[in-house]
Design a protein around this motif. Structure first.
Motif, PDB file in Angstrom:
ATOM      1  N   ILE A  56       0.808  -1.219   0.000  1.00  0.00           N
ATOM      2  CA  ILE A  56       0.000   0.000   0.000  1.00  0.00           C
ATOM      3  C   ILE A  56       0.840   1.268   0.000  1.00  0.00           C
ATOM      4  O   ILE A  56       0.346   2.338  -0.378  1.00  0.00           O
TER       5      ILE A  56
ATOM      6  N   LEU B 173      -7.125  -2.739  -3.036  1.00  0.00           N
ATOM      7  CA  LEU B 173      -7.163  -2.878  -1.580  1.00  0.00           C
ATOM      8  C   LEU B 173      -8.558  -3.329  -1.160  1.00  0.00           C
ATOM      9  O   LEU B 173      -9.529  -2.603  -1.297  1.00  0.00           O
TER      10      LEU B 173
ATOM     11  N   ARG C  90      -8.201  -3.455   5.091  1.00  0.00           N
ATOM     12  CA  ARG C  90      -6.970  -2.995   5.735  1.00  0.00           C
ATOM     13  C   ARG C  90      -7.110  -3.071   7.245  1.00  0.00           C
ATOM     14  O   ARG C  90      -8.003  -2.453   7.832  1.00  0.00           O
TER      15      ARG C  90
ATOM     16  N   SER D 144      -2.731  -5.869   5.329  1.00  0.00           N
ATOM     17  CA  SER D 144      -3.740  -5.513   4.333  1.00  0.00           C
ATOM     18  C   SER D 144      -4.041  -6.707   3.438  1.00  0.00           C
ATOM     19  O   SER D 144      -3.151  -7.524   3.159  1.00  0.00           O
TER      20      SER D 144
ATOM     21  N   ASN E  97       1.600  -3.954   6.557  1.00  0.00           N
ATOM     22  CA  ASN E  97       1.479  -2.528   6.280  1.00  0.00           C
ATOM     23  C   ASN E  97       2.816  -1.799   6.401  1.00  0.00           C
ATOM     24  O   ASN E  97       3.069  -0.834   5.678  1.00  0.00           O
TER      25      ASN E  97
END
Length: 326
Positions: free
Chosen positions: A106, A116, A119, A124, A150
């Protein structure tokens, strides 16, 4: 201070007074200290490559505590600060260039936001490009997703057990329930290779397939590794009591697959140039197991990808622990 200033010229050592002996000893100690500093800076010059003999002289004078003016000192400090800033900028550019290739992360400049799916605080869930069309007569195209930390991490092996791994297991449990409702089974797999740049964002493949293939997964794991000339007895079994972090030494490349809650495997990879290991090893194994078209990596249209993402998002909310906890 010179020796002639501490002791009268021509006076024999046996005739020195206590004060003269103390002064001579102090002078000798100072000379030894200066010699050590000179040796240190000569070694340091080979490592840091000062710009000139004058710069080296300035550094030595400042280190010895004399001879260098405040202007000389400021110049040296400025040059050293600039050198460190340039080094940091170069390393940052190298890191950004390398991480931009990790398009599934991300924080990457190449990350496409529509992929995505969910999250969490530490992990994620990202949609991965599908494998393409199945071979004639086959309809079992595996669902393909990524679970990605992440924060920067070159492997899940180095991630924290109490934060990243805890949330990773929650994602896995939710995905298993989702695919079970679709009469699909799922494996989670990660491949960590040696990376010369030292900048790489890991990802864990989520590979779903029809349940009647589930019992064959361990056999295909051993067979795929044997084709890479890895012996079956070196394959390490993963259990809830003996997780990945206990089976792989830090900073070692490995291939890891979690077949069920109770069973998984990890192979520590050799670093020999003759042992070339593919980053898509587990994807290739599942594709072979399902008998998909050899050209499974053909590019999927944006419309087809959007259609599949929409279908997944339609099913996911009932199983998404992130929204349920919130």
């Amino acid at each position: 201070l010179l020796l002639s200033e501490a002791v009268p010229l021509g006076k024999l050592e046996k005739d020195w007074t206590v004060q003269e002996m103390a002064a001579a000893e102090k002078l000798s100690s100072q000379n030894r200290e200066e010699a050590n500093i000179l040796r240190h800076f000569k070694r340091k010059r080979r490592k840091t490559y000062v710009d000139s003999d004058d710069e080296e002289s300035d550094q030595i004078k400042i280190a010895l505590g004399g001879g260098g003016s405040s202007g000389d000192s400021n110049k040296v400090v400025h040059r050293e600060t600039s050198r460190r800033q340039n080094l940091a900028l170069t390393q940052n550019r190298q890191m950004q260039a390398a991480l931009s290739k990790s398009w599934w992360w991300i924080e990457s400049s190449r990350f496409e936001q529509h992929r995505l799916l969910a999250r969490g605080m530490y992990v994620s869930l990202v949609w991965a490009p599908p494998f393409g069309r199945p071979a004639s007569g086959k309809n079992d195209v595996p669902q393909h997703l990524f679970l990605v930390p992440n924060q920067p991490a070159m492997s899940f092996r180095v991630c924290d057990e109490e934060t990243v791994w805890k949330e990773l297991r929650q994602f896995q449990a939710s995905l298993k329930r989702l695919y079970l409702s679709m009469k699909l089974d799922v494996v989670f797999a990660e491949t960590v290779l040696e990376n010369a740049s030292n900048y790489w964002q890991t990802k864990m493949h989520v590979l779903a397939f029809p349940q009647h293939f589930s019992a064959q997964v361990p056999m295909y794991v051993r067979q795929a590794l044997a084709e890479q000339e890895y012996e079956a007895h070196k394959l390490i079994r993963i259990t809830p009591q003996k997780g990945l972090t206990r089976c792989v030494p830090p900073n070692f490349p490995y291939a890891y697959i979690q077949c069920t809650t109770e069973q998984g495997f990890v192979q520590v990879l050799e670093t020999s140039p003759s042992k070339q290991f593919s980053a898509n090893f587990w994807v290739d194994m599942v594709v072979g197991m399902l008998g998909l078209d050899a050209f499974h990596r053909q590019k999927t249209s944006a419309e087809e990808e959007a259609k599949q993402i929409k279908a997944f998002r339609r099913e996911w909310p009932s199983f998404d622990f992130v929204t349920q906890v919130a």
